[in-house]
Design a protein around this motif. Sequence first.
Motif, short mmCIF file in Angstrom:
data_model
loop_
_atom_site.label_atom_id
_atom_site.label_comp_id
_atom_site.label_asym_id
_atom_site.label_seq_id
_atom_site.Cartn_x
_atom_site.Cartn_y
_atom_site.Cartn_z
N PHE A 1 -4.80 -6.98 -24.83
CA PHE A 1 -5.69 -6.40 -25.84
C PHE A 1 -5.66 -7.19 -27.15
O PHE A 1 -4.62 -7.74 -27.54
N TYR A 2 -6.80 -7.22 -27.79
CA TYR A 2 -6.88 -7.87 -29.10
C TYR A 2 -5.88 -7.25 -30.07
O TYR A 2 -5.65 -6.03 -30.03
N GLN A 3 -5.31 -8.07 -30.91
CA GLN A 3 -4.34 -7.68 -31.93
C GLN A 3 -2.97 -7.32 -31.37
O GLN A 3 -2.09 -6.90 -32.12
N SER A 4 -2.78 -7.47 -30.07
CA SER A 4 -1.46 -7.20 -29.51
C SER A 4 -0.52 -8.37 -29.82
O SER A 4 -0.95 -9.47 -30.17
N PHE A 5 0.77 -8.10 -29.69
CA PHE A 5 1.79 -9.14 -29.90
C PHE A 5 2.91 -8.91 -28.91
O PHE A 5 3.47 -7.82 -28.85
N HIS A 6 3.25 -9.97 -28.15
CA HIS A 6 4.26 -9.82 -27.10
C HIS A 6 5.35 -10.88 -27.15
O HIS A 6 6.20 -10.91 -26.24
N GLY A 7 5.37 -11.72 -28.18
CA GLY A 7 6.43 -12.70 -28.28
C GLY A 7 5.91 -14.08 -28.59
O GLY A 7 4.70 -14.28 -28.74
N ARG A 8 6.84 -15.06 -28.66
CA ARG A 8 6.48 -16.40 -29.10
C ARG A 8 6.69 -17.48 -28.04
O ARG A 8 6.49 -18.65 -28.33
N ILE B 1 -9.27 -7.78 -24.35
CA ILE B 1 -10.35 -6.83 -24.60
C ILE B 1 -9.95 -5.89 -25.75
O ILE B 1 -8.79 -5.87 -26.16
N PRO B 2 -10.88 -5.10 -26.27
CA PRO B 2 -10.56 -4.19 -27.38
C PRO B 2 -9.58 -3.10 -26.95
O PRO B 2 -9.66 -2.57 -25.84
N PHE B 3 -8.66 -2.78 -27.84
CA PHE B 3 -7.65 -1.74 -27.61
C PHE B 3 -8.30 -0.36 -27.70
O PHE B 3 -9.26 -0.15 -28.43
N ASN B 4 -7.77 0.58 -26.93
CA ASN B 4 -8.26 1.96 -26.92
C ASN B 4 -9.69 2.08 -26.43
O ASN B 4 -10.37 3.07 -26.71
N ASN B 5 -10.15 1.09 -25.67
CA ASN B 5 -11.51 1.10 -25.14
C ASN B 5 -11.44 1.08 -23.62
O ASN B 5 -11.29 0.03 -23.00
N LEU B 6 -11.51 2.27 -23.03
CA LEU B 6 -11.35 2.37 -21.58
C LEU B 6 -12.50 1.70 -20.82
O LEU B 6 -12.29 1.12 -19.75
N GLU B 7 -13.69 1.75 -21.39
CA GLU B 7 -14.83 1.10 -20.73
C GLU B 7 -14.62 -0.40 -20.64
O GLU B 7 -15.03 -1.03 -19.65
N GLN C 1 0.61 -0.52 -31.33
CA GLN C 1 0.57 -1.95 -31.64
C GLN C 1 1.37 -2.22 -32.92
O GLN C 1 1.09 -1.63 -33.96
N GLY C 2 2.35 -3.09 -32.84
CA GLY C 2 3.23 -3.33 -33.97
C GLY C 2 2.65 -4.29 -34.98
O GLY C 2 2.29 -3.92 -36.09
N GLU C 3 2.52 -5.56 -34.58
CA GLU C 3 2.03 -6.58 -35.50
C GLU C 3 0.52 -6.45 -35.72
O GLU C 3 -0.01 -7.02 -36.67
N GLY C 4 -0.15 -5.72 -34.86
CA GLY C 4 -1.61 -5.64 -34.91
C GLY C 4 -2.17 -4.54 -35.78
O GLY C 4 -3.34 -4.18 -35.63
N GLY C 5 -1.38 -3.95 -36.66
CA GLY C 5 -1.91 -2.95 -37.59
C GLY C 5 -1.44 -1.55 -37.34
O GLY C 5 -1.96 -0.60 -37.94
N LEU C 6 -0.50 -1.35 -36.41
CA LEU C 6 0.09 -0.03 -36.14
C LEU C 6 -0.93 0.97 -35.61
O LEU C 6 -0.94 2.14 -35.99
N THR C 7 -1.77 0.50 -34.70
CA THR C 7 -2.73 1.37 -34.04
C THR C 7 -2.08 2.02 -32.83
O THR C 7 -1.50 1.34 -31.97
N SER C 8 -2.15 3.34 -32.75
CA SER C 8 -1.56 4.08 -31.63
C SER C 8 -2.57 4.23 -30.50
O SER C 8 -3.76 4.47 -30.74
N ALA C 9 -2.10 4.11 -29.28
CA ALA C 9 -2.96 4.37 -28.12
C ALA C 9 -3.29 5.85 -28.07
O ALA C 9 -2.46 6.70 -28.38
N THR C 10 -4.52 6.17 -27.68
CA THR C 10 -4.89 7.56 -27.51
C THR C 10 -4.43 8.05 -26.14
O THR C 10 -4.35 7.26 -25.18
N PRO C 11 -4.12 9.33 -26.01
CA PRO C 11 -3.70 9.85 -24.70
C PRO C 11 -4.75 9.63 -23.62
O PRO C 11 -4.41 9.30 -22.47
N GLU C 12 -6.02 9.79 -23.98
CA GLU C 12 -7.10 9.61 -23.00
C GLU C 12 -7.14 8.17 -22.50
O GLU C 12 -7.36 7.91 -21.31
N PHE C 13 -6.93 7.24 -23.41
CA PHE C 13 -6.95 5.82 -23.04
C PHE C 13 -5.81 5.50 -22.08
O PHE C 13 -6.03 4.89 -21.03
N LEU C 14 -4.60 5.92 -22.41
CA LEU C 14 -3.47 5.62 -21.54
C LEU C 14 -3.61 6.28 -20.18
O LEU C 14 -3.27 5.69 -19.15
#
Length: 403
Positions: A134-141, A168-174, A193-206
């Motif tokens: 997902f866009y804005q995600s961060f998983h290491g270097r 793809i965009p985060f929290n966008n199931l489509e 998302q930590g480095e990406g602005g602290l956006t939380s996943a929605t329950p519906e999305f997960l």
Amino acid sequence: MQSQISRELFDEIILPVYSPAQFIPVRGFGSRVWDQNDQEYIDFAGGIAVNALGHCHPKLIKTLKEQSEKLWHVSNVFTNEPALMLAQKLIEHTFADRVFFANSGAEANEAAFKLARYYTTKKFHPYKTKIISFYQSFHGRTFFTVSVGGQAKYSDGFGPKPADIVHIPFNNLEAVKAVMDDHTCAVVLEPVQGEGGLTSATPEFLKGVRSLCDEYNALLIFDEVQCGMGRTGSLYTYQQYNIIPDILTSAKALGGGFPISAMLTTNEISEVMHAGVHGTTYGGNPLACAVGCEAFDIINSPEVLQGVEKRRAIFIGMLEEINEKFKVFREYRGKGLLLGAELQPTFYNRAHDFLTAATEFKVMILNAGPNVLRFTPSLIITEEEIKEGMTRFAKAVEKVVNA
């Protein structure tokens, strides 16, 4: 003759990939840090969510000293008691059956991505290698993890990237539905998302992503390097969603400041692995695992976990007081003490200005991108330290606003 140890020396001898603050911390206790000039700072940064128990926690010091007089390192040619003890704790309190230890979040994620591809290509077909991120995600270097991460600025410029990774965009199931197919190996995400602005996943999305993974025989990987280990008020954040991943990665707070990470998975998935397929020299070393056991027991206690939301409420209450006066924050993000304050559009791209001003007033904070201030303090920071630090931070905000 040894050079004077100063901030200027950093610019002369360290690879220029960081731009640290102008002061050098030399000691800390709890949520307070002192620099070379014995100036005291309140620590709201927590080593980027690493120092979950603050600095120099007495029980961690005791454990480290005791283990340092027993056994430091034996390599993966042998096992050791602290590693087995910590693995048992992780398995007992999560969905996992198997644990792999490494030294950093990036290494844990590297192992997770390799395991996912190895499993799906062995279990299904050799072309089942697509990783959805997902866009804005961060998983290491590492090159693999930074390529899976959704911020091209960290992976551009190093030559051809690992293939078959889709963002793809985060929290966008489509969006997930649009790219999910029988070639999909795994969906990789941070519940917050930590480095990406602290956006939380929605329950519906997960819930939707979990269903799609089940439908297409793809693995669901949760990167809880930053949001795990009590940071959001439960041992791991997935436990708040009632969604069980296939693989989970943990690091940062797992060692309370001592470098260690872990990849957790199930028996079924781990069965494809065998000796020599993956490894690490230092992973699971006795020093790290002994400290990890102690940190785990302290963090995974009702007292600490239940105190996270109480502390978050104090932070937000004081941020609101600052906002009433200076009108700088648009909204509050994240969960628990993985707390973000998004700046108003008039202050966009100025997060670093607030960080710099904060250090002038002797408080340490972070940012999560150019528009979000991030607070990841000790999970056991005292109410007094929160209030004192926020009083200092208010002065920093005032300086930026009136500049």
